[in-house]
Design a protein around this motif. Structure first.
Motif, mmCIF file in Angstrom:
data_model
loop_
_atom_site.group_PDB
_atom_site.id
_atom_site.type_symbol
_atom_site.label_atom_id
_atom_site.label_comp_id
_atom_site.label_asym_id
_atom_site.label_seq_id
_atom_site.Cartn_x
_atom_site.Cartn_y
_atom_site.Cartn_z
ATOM 1 N N VAL A 25 -59.152 24.367 55.775
ATOM 2 C CA VAL A 25 -59.147 23.959 54.362
ATOM 3 C C VAL A 25 -59.760 22.562 54.239
ATOM 4 O O VAL A 25 -60.606 22.306 53.375
ATOM 5 N N VAL A 26 -59.364 21.659 55.127
ATOM 6 C CA VAL A 26 -59.905 20.290 55.112
ATOM 7 C C VAL A 26 -61.433 20.336 55.224
ATOM 8 O O VAL A 26 -62.145 19.605 54.519
ATOM 9 N N ASN A 27 -61.930 21.244 56.053
ATOM 10 C CA ASN A 27 -63.377 21.321 56.281
ATOM 11 C C ASN A 27 -64.142 21.866 55.086
ATOM 12 O O ASN A 27 -65.368 21.794 55.054
ATOM 13 N N LYS A 28 -63.423 22.431 54.101
ATOM 14 C CA LYS A 28 -64.095 22.938 52.891
ATOM 15 C C LYS A 28 -64.386 21.825 51.894
ATOM 16 O O LYS A 28 -65.072 22.051 50.898
ATOM 17 N N LEU A 29 -63.814 20.639 52.118
ATOM 18 C CA LEU A 29 -64.018 19.547 51.153
ATOM 19 C C LEU A 29 -65.497 19.175 51.102
ATOM 20 O O LEU A 29 -66.117 18.953 52.132
ATOM 21 N N PRO A 30 -66.054 19.092 49.892
ATOM 22 C CA PRO A 30 -67.442 18.648 49.799
ATOM 23 C C PRO A 30 -67.555 17.148 50.092
ATOM 24 O O PRO A 30 -66.559 16.420 50.011
ATOM 25 N N ASP A 31 -68.757 16.698 50.408
ATOM 26 C CA ASP A 31 -68.969 15.275 50.716
ATOM 27 C C ASP A 31 -68.574 14.378 49.543
ATOM 28 O O ASP A 31 -68.235 13.207 49.729
ATOM 29 N N SER A 32 -68.633 14.945 48.330
ATOM 30 C CA SER A 32 -68.314 14.136 47.145
ATOM 31 C C SER A 32 -66.841 13.712 47.119
ATOM 32 O O SER A 32 -66.487 12.745 46.450
ATOM 33 N N ILE A 33 -65.982 14.448 47.833
ATOM 34 C CA ILE A 33 -64.569 14.035 47.931
ATOM 35 C C ILE A 33 -64.466 13.151 49.175
ATOM 36 O O ILE A 33 -64.258 13.628 50.296
ATOM 37 N N THR A 34 -64.612 11.870 48.954
ATOM 38 C CA THR A 34 -64.606 10.929 50.076
ATOM 39 C C THR A 34 -63.169 10.730 50.578
ATOM 40 O O THR A 34 -62.213 11.084 49.876
ATOM 41 N N THR A 35 -63.033 10.158 51.762
ATOM 42 C CA THR A 35 -61.685 9.881 52.254
ATOM 43 C C THR A 35 -61.029 8.839 51.348
ATOM 44 O O THR A 35 -61.712 8.038 50.707
ATOM 45 N N GLY A 36 -59.699 8.874 51.293
ATOM 46 C CA GLY A 36 -58.974 7.921 50.458
ATOM 47 C C GLY A 36 -57.734 8.561 49.875
ATOM 48 O O GLY A 36 -57.341 9.659 50.266
ATOM 49 N N ILE A 37 -57.130 7.854 48.923
ATOM 50 C CA ILE A 37 -55.872 8.291 48.332
ATOM 51 C C ILE A 37 -56.138 8.742 46.897
ATOM 52 O O ILE A 37 -56.756 8.009 46.106
ATOM 53 N N TYR A 38 -55.667 9.956 46.579
ATOM 54 C CA TYR A 38 -55.885 10.580 45.274
ATOM 55 C C TYR A 38 -54.544 10.870 44.609
ATOM 56 O O TYR A 38 -53.524 10.998 45.291
ATOM 57 N N TYR A 39 -54.571 11.029 43.290
ATOM 58 C CA TYR A 39 -53.400 11.568 42.593
ATOM 59 C C TYR A 39 -53.816 12.846 41.895
ATOM 60 O O TYR A 39 -55.013 13.077 41.658
ATOM 61 N N GLY A 40 -52.820 13.678 41.591
ATOM 62 C CA GLY A 40 -53.154 14.935 40.922
ATOM 63 C C GLY A 40 -51.930 15.804 40.742
ATOM 64 O O GLY A 40 -50.809 15.305 40.621
ATOM 65 N N PRO A 51 -61.967 16.875 38.152
ATOM 66 C CA PRO A 51 -60.942 17.338 39.078
ATOM 67 C C PRO A 51 -61.509 18.319 40.100
ATOM 68 O O PRO A 51 -62.433 19.057 39.813
ATOM 69 N N PHE A 52 -60.891 18.310 41.279
ATOM 70 C CA PHE A 52 -61.275 19.234 42.341
ATOM 71 C C PHE A 52 -60.068 20.090 42.698
ATOM 72 O O PHE A 52 -58.992 19.560 42.958
ATOM 73 N N PHE A 53 -60.266 21.413 42.683
ATOM 74 C CA PHE A 53 -59.158 22.349 42.897
ATOM 75 C C PHE A 53 -59.291 23.003 44.268
ATOM 76 O O PHE A 53 -60.382 23.471 44.621
ATOM 77 N N LYS A 57 -51.277 24.909 46.038
ATOM 78 C CA LYS A 57 -52.451 24.687 45.192
ATOM 79 C C LYS A 57 -52.441 23.234 44.742
ATOM 80 O O LYS A 57 -51.395 22.732 44.298
ATOM 81 N N VAL A 58 -53.568 22.574 44.838
ATOM 82 C CA VAL A 58 -53.638 21.184 44.361
ATOM 83 C C VAL A 58 -54.874 20.962 43.506
ATOM 84 O O VAL A 58 -55.924 21.582 43.735
ATOM 85 N N ALA A 59 -54.730 20.094 42.538
ATOM 86 C CA ALA A 59 -55.865 19.605 41.753
ATOM 87 C C ALA A 59 -55.949 18.107 42.001
ATOM 88 O O ALA A 59 -54.997 17.368 41.699
ATOM 89 N N LEU A 60 -57.039 17.663 42.595
ATOM 90 C CA LEU A 60 -57.273 16.219 42.755
ATOM 91 C C LEU A 60 -57.870 15.729 41.446
ATOM 92 O O LEU A 60 -58.928 16.200 41.027
ATOM 93 N N VAL A 61 -57.177 14.811 40.817
ATOM 94 C CA VAL A 61 -57.537 14.396 39.465
ATOM 95 C C VAL A 61 -58.167 13.003 39.436
ATOM 96 O O VAL A 61 -59.100 12.743 38.675
ATOM 97 N N GLY A 62 -57.659 12.107 40.257
ATOM 98 C CA GLY A 62 -58.172 10.727 40.233
ATOM 99 C C GLY A 62 -58.057 10.074 41.596
ATOM 100 O O GLY A 62 -57.232 10.474 42.427
ATOM 101 N N TYR A 63 -58.895 9.066 41.798
ATOM 102 C CA TYR A 63 -58.945 8.339 43.073
ATOM 103 C C TYR A 63 -58.165 7.036 42.911
ATOM 104 O O TYR A 63 -58.323 6.338 41.902
ATOM 105 N N ILE A 64 -57.344 6.696 43.885
ATOM 106 C CA ILE A 64 -56.567 5.451 43.793
ATOM 107 C C ILE A 64 -57.189 4.338 44.644
ATOM 108 O O ILE A 64 -57.444 3.237 44.165
ATOM 109 N N ARG A 65 -57.468 4.621 45.922
ATOM 110 C CA ARG A 65 -57.912 3.543 46.827
ATOM 111 C C ARG A 65 -58.405 4.160 48.129
ATOM 112 O O ARG A 65 -58.107 5.321 48.429
#
Ligand code: FMN
Length: 161
Positions: free
Chosen positions: A47-62, A18-20, A109-117
């Motif tokens: 905030v968007v610019n703080k995302l590391p490269d490992s969080i690719t664009t797409g749809i997540y749930y969390g 997960p990414f917080f 506050k969000v926790a990205l837990v899983g990638y959907i598509r």
């Protein structure tokens, strides 16, 4: 504004989830509520610019929390919304809960837990709406799993964290 955090991140876990992350809610284009019937809370570009490269664009749930609210299920779109051809990258969170008021200026506050598509383009707005409803269904199912539900109890969601 507080900084992004990653308290549970296992550095050997190449999925980076997960990414917080947290930040203030700002106004988007307002299309989520008006056109799609699916309101979203947007983060500012810093905030968007703080995302590391490992969080690719797409749809997540969390999981998501607004100020000191309960922790609710969420789905999030990260990227450029190809259907609308946005010029700026965005992180748009749809919280799976009915709020009576909007929450611009509040802390999300969000926790990205899983990638959907990946993000997709669509032939019609109905296709976009139906696909997002399907994302929401998937999120509801995945987040019932005990290991995913556990993430909602992370210290990140405690007051003053
Ligand atoms: C779960 C979810 C999935 C989304 N998937 C896509 C997508 O595949 N393609 C796309 O162009 N936009 C996608 N969006 C973005 C919506 O188009 C966007 O939230 C809407 O335009 C509202 O934006 P606004 O709040 O800036 O007005 C998605 C949004 C959410 C919440």
């Amino acid at each position: 504004m507080r900084h992004s955090q990653n308290p549970d991140r296992n550095m050997c876990d190449s999925t980076a989830l997960p990414f917080f992350i947290n930040g203030e809610v700002i106004k988007g284009f307002g299309r989520g509520s008006k056109e799609l019937g699916i309101p979203t809370a947007n983060f500012p570009l810093e905030v968007v610019n703080k995302l590391p490269d490992s969080i690719t664009t797409g749809i997540y749930y969390g999981w998501a929390q607004v100020d000191d609210s309960s922790v609710y299920k969420m789905v999030m779109s990260v990227g450029w919304n190809p259907y609308y051809k946005n010029k700026e990258k965005s992180m748009e969170t749809h919280i799976i809960h009915k709020f009576e008021t909007d929450f611009y200026g509040k802390n999300l506050k969000v926790a990205l837990v899983g990638y959907i598509r990946p993000e997709l383009n669509f032939a019609s707005m109905d296709d976009l709406i139906n696909t997002i409803h399907n994302d929401i269904k998937q999120a509801e199912i995945q987040l019932e799993k005990p290991e995913q539900a556990e993430i909602a109890k992370n210290d990140f969601f405690k007051p003053n964290c």
